[in-house]
Design a protein around this motif. Structure first.
Motif, short mmCIF file in Angstrom:
data_model
loop_
_atom_site.label_atom_id
_atom_site.label_comp_id
_atom_site.label_asym_id
_atom_site.label_seq_id
_atom_site.Cartn_x
_atom_site.Cartn_y
_atom_site.Cartn_z
N SER A 199 0.46 -0.84 -0.04
CA SER A 199 -0.17 0.31 0.61
C SER A 199 0.63 0.83 -0.57
CB SER A 199 -0.74 0.23 1.25
OG SER A 199 -1.24 1.35 1.11
N SER A 200 0.68 2.32 -0.53
CA SER A 200 1.76 3.53 -0.72
C SER A 200 0.14 5.02 -0.84
CB SER A 200 1.98 3.73 -2.07
OG SER A 200 1.50 3.79 -3.15
N ASP A 201 0.70 5.84 -0.21
CA ASP A 201 0.22 7.29 -0.61
C ASP A 201 1.16 8.30 -1.11
OD1 ASP A 201 2.15 7.90 1.61
OD2 ASP A 201 -0.15 8.97 3.04
N PRO A 202 1.14 9.67 -1.01
CA PRO A 202 1.77 10.58 -1.32
C PRO A 202 3.24 10.21 -1.04
CG PRO A 202 -0.07 11.69 -1.70
CD PRO A 202 -0.47 9.95 -1.00
N TYR A 257 8.42 2.85 4.65
CA TYR A 257 8.91 4.25 3.72
C TYR A 257 8.10 5.17 4.22
CZ TYR A 257 11.56 -0.43 2.97
OH TYR A 257 12.22 -1.30 2.47
N VAL A 258 9.26 6.50 4.39
CA VAL A 258 8.61 7.74 3.87
C VAL A 258 9.00 8.32 2.83
CG1 VAL A 258 10.33 8.67 5.73
CG2 VAL A 258 7.96 9.90 4.92
N ARG A 259 8.99 9.44 1.69
CA ARG A 259 9.55 9.46 1.06
C ARG A 259 10.22 10.84 1.17
NH1 ARG A 259 5.12 7.34 -1.40
NH2 ARG A 259 5.76 5.70 -3.14
N THR A 260 11.18 11.22 1.59
CA THR A 260 12.23 12.76 1.01
C THR A 260 12.93 12.63 0.48
OG1 THR A 260 14.17 12.27 2.09
CG2 THR A 260 12.35 10.96 3.71
N HIS A 287 12.22 10.13 11.18
CA HIS A 287 11.76 9.97 10.27
C HIS A 287 10.98 8.28 10.63
CE1 HIS A 287 15.37 10.17 8.14
NE2 HIS A 287 14.63 11.26 7.27
N HIS A 288 10.37 8.85 11.95
CA HIS A 288 9.42 7.72 12.28
C HIS A 288 7.71 8.40 12.59
CE1 HIS A 288 12.85 5.71 14.08
NE2 HIS A 288 12.59 6.04 15.04
N ALA A 289 7.54 8.75 11.39
CA ALA A 289 6.39 10.04 10.68
C ALA A 289 6.00 9.82 8.92
CB ALA A 289 5.85 10.75 11.23
N VAL A 290 4.84 9.94 8.90
CA VAL A 290 5.09 9.72 7.06
C VAL A 290 3.56 10.89 7.00
CG1 VAL A 290 3.80 8.61 5.45
CG2 VAL A 290 4.74 7.11 6.91
N GLY A 291 4.55 11.87 6.08
CA GLY A 291 4.14 13.24 5.60
C GLY A 291 5.58 14.05 5.25
N PHE A 319 1.26 5.81 11.61
CA PHE A 319 2.63 6.30 10.85
C PHE A 319 2.14 8.19 10.36
CE2 PHE A 319 4.50 2.58 11.27
CZ PHE A 319 5.67 3.39 12.36
N GLU A 320 0.69 8.00 9.81
CA GLU A 320 0.78 10.14 9.30
C GLU A 320 -0.06 10.51 10.74
OE1 GLU A 320 -2.27 8.31 6.52
OE2 GLU A 320 -0.55 8.49 4.87
N ARG A 321 -0.93 9.51 11.44
CA ARG A 321 -0.99 10.10 12.76
C ARG A 321 -0.11 10.47 13.71
NH1 ARG A 321 -4.96 6.05 13.26
NH2 ARG A 321 -3.51 4.97 14.30
N LYS A 322 1.61 9.94 13.21
CA LYS A 322 2.70 10.54 14.23
C LYS A 322 2.95 11.54 13.44
CE LYS A 322 5.14 8.07 16.53
NZ LYS A 322 6.12 7.42 16.61
N TYR A 323 2.60 11.79 12.44
CA TYR A 323 3.10 12.90 11.46
C TYR A 323 2.09 14.87 11.97
CZ TYR A 323 3.64 17.04 7.75
OH TYR A 323 4.34 17.09 6.91
#
Length: 409
Positions: free
Chosen positions: A2-5, A16-19, A83-87, A41-45
């Protein structure tokens, strides 16, 4: 998978998070579906977004110190960098960088504000010191003392400067207050000594005033009371608790004396007013002897009047010159009558008067003849000179003839 932007989850459950530097591992998720992993992880962001927003608000709207703000920024940066968050982690880093710049700006503003406040405090304290040093030379003890106390309260309300400057200004300020207190203490000590000396002097004056209060030596005692009053005024004021009592005793002693004197003088004035009436009656009787027609009887009558006059006693001082002047006028008229009688009955004086009259008559006759002769010869200048001399001799002759007439010639 699964993925998002901003992140994805692979088939092994790794998130994974994109940077900008590529994908970074966020963590591993084995407890549920990939969508649940991303949501976690989005909530952590979102939590980081909220914390950064709160920090931005605190920096902008509160007096949070630069040190505490920087500590909070560093703590959040560590969480972003972990990097413990996704955003959009780069956006968070950018906001944190902006926060660092804002904190630094606030630091400089506060530094400038503190510098301004310090300069204002320095100026205010220097002004307080200058006023205190001026007041230290004042003799307005109450007003200056109250103002110095007010300056101390003002000083306490001002911010501290650097220790060296603050200590130097406080030393001058404190020294000025001490100098004023020392001068005030010396002044009041001297004033106390002067008032104690005044008390001793006034007690002595009171004692003398009380001793004189029953005196009947009116003139000298009244004069002494005037001297005592002058000494009282020159002595200055005694202590407040003694001054009124001493004055009441001093004034009371004077009142006793002057009340007694006034009573005696009132009786004396009544007696002297009666004496004046009697003397006015006598002087009226004496004035009837003038002009003198019978010297012998006039002299006897005046002697009787004068004996009664001397027996009467004093009259009021302001009436004395007038009534005595009238009496003396009668006495002079009698003396003049006696002198005229003596001249009239003195043979030697009459002979001298006759001889002088004859000489002057001869001189006048001779000058009159010389004037006529000079006129006849046309010598007017000589005639005028002789005429003036004749005029003087004629006047002497007239006076001599008047004197001779007084002898009955």
């Amino acid at each position: 998978m699964s993925s998002d932007p901003w992140g994805r989850v692979d088939e092994t459950g790794t998130v994974y998070v994109r940077t900008a530097d590529g994908e970074k591992v966020v963590g591993s998720w084995q407890a549920g579906s990939p969508e649940e992993a991303l949501a976690y992880f989005e909530r952590k962001y979102e939590g980081l977004v909220v914390e950064i927003g709160l920090l931005e608000k605190r920096v902008k709207t509160t007096d949070l110190s630069a040190k505490d703000a920087q500590t909070a920024v560093d703590h959040l940066r560590e969480q972003v960098d972990a990097h413990h968050a996704v955003g959009d982690l780069e956006a968070l880093r950018a906001r944190l960088d902006q926060l660092v710049a804002l904190v630094e700006t606030r630091r400089e503003e506060r530094k400038a504000q503190r510098a301004k406040q310090s300069d204002e405090a320095r100026g205010a304290k220097e002004a307080l010191v200058a006023e205190a040093e001026e007041l230290a030379r004042s003799d307005q003890w109450r007003a200056a003392g109250e103002r110095l106390r007010s300056l101390v309260d003002t000083w306490k309300g001002l911010p501290r400067l650097d220790r060296k400057s603050d200590d130097e200004l406080w030393h001058r300020f404190s020294h000025a207050r001490s100098a004023f207190s020392k001068r005030r203490k010396q002044h009041f000590a001297q004033l106390d000594a002067q008032r104690e000396e005044a008390r001793r002097i006034k007690e002595r004056l009171v004692s003398e005033a009380e001793a004189l209060s029953n005196s009947t030596d009116w003139g000298p005692t009244a004069a002494r009371y005037r001297d005592l009053m002058s000494e009282w005024k020159a002595a200055g004021r005694a202590q407040r608790e003694h001054e009124d009592d001493l004055w009441n005793r001093f004034r009371g002693a004077q009142d006793v004396f002057f009340a007694a004197r006034s009573s005696v003088f009132a009786e004396r004035d009544a007696e002297q007013s009666e004496n004046l009436k009697l003397k006015e009656e006598l002087v009226t009787e004496a004035e009837k002897l003038v002009p003198v027609t019978d010297l012998k009887s006039a002299r006897a009558a005046f002697r009787s009047v004068n004996e009664r006059w001397e027996a009467i006693g004093h009259v009021p001082r302001d009436a004395r010159p007038k009534v005595e002047g009238r009496m003396h006028a009668v006495e002079r008229a009698l003396q003049e009558a006696e002198e005229a009688e003596w001249r009239r009955t003195n043979p030697e004086a009459r002979a001298r008067a006759e001889g002088l009259t004859g000489q002057l008559q001869a001189a006048v006759d001779k000058l009159r003849s010389q004037v006529e002769q000079a006129r006849a010869q046309g010598n007017d200048a000589k005639a005028d000179k002789l005429a003036r001399e004749l005029e003087g001799r004629q006047a002497l002759l007239d006076q001599a003839l008047k004197g001779l007439h007084e002898f009955g010639g």
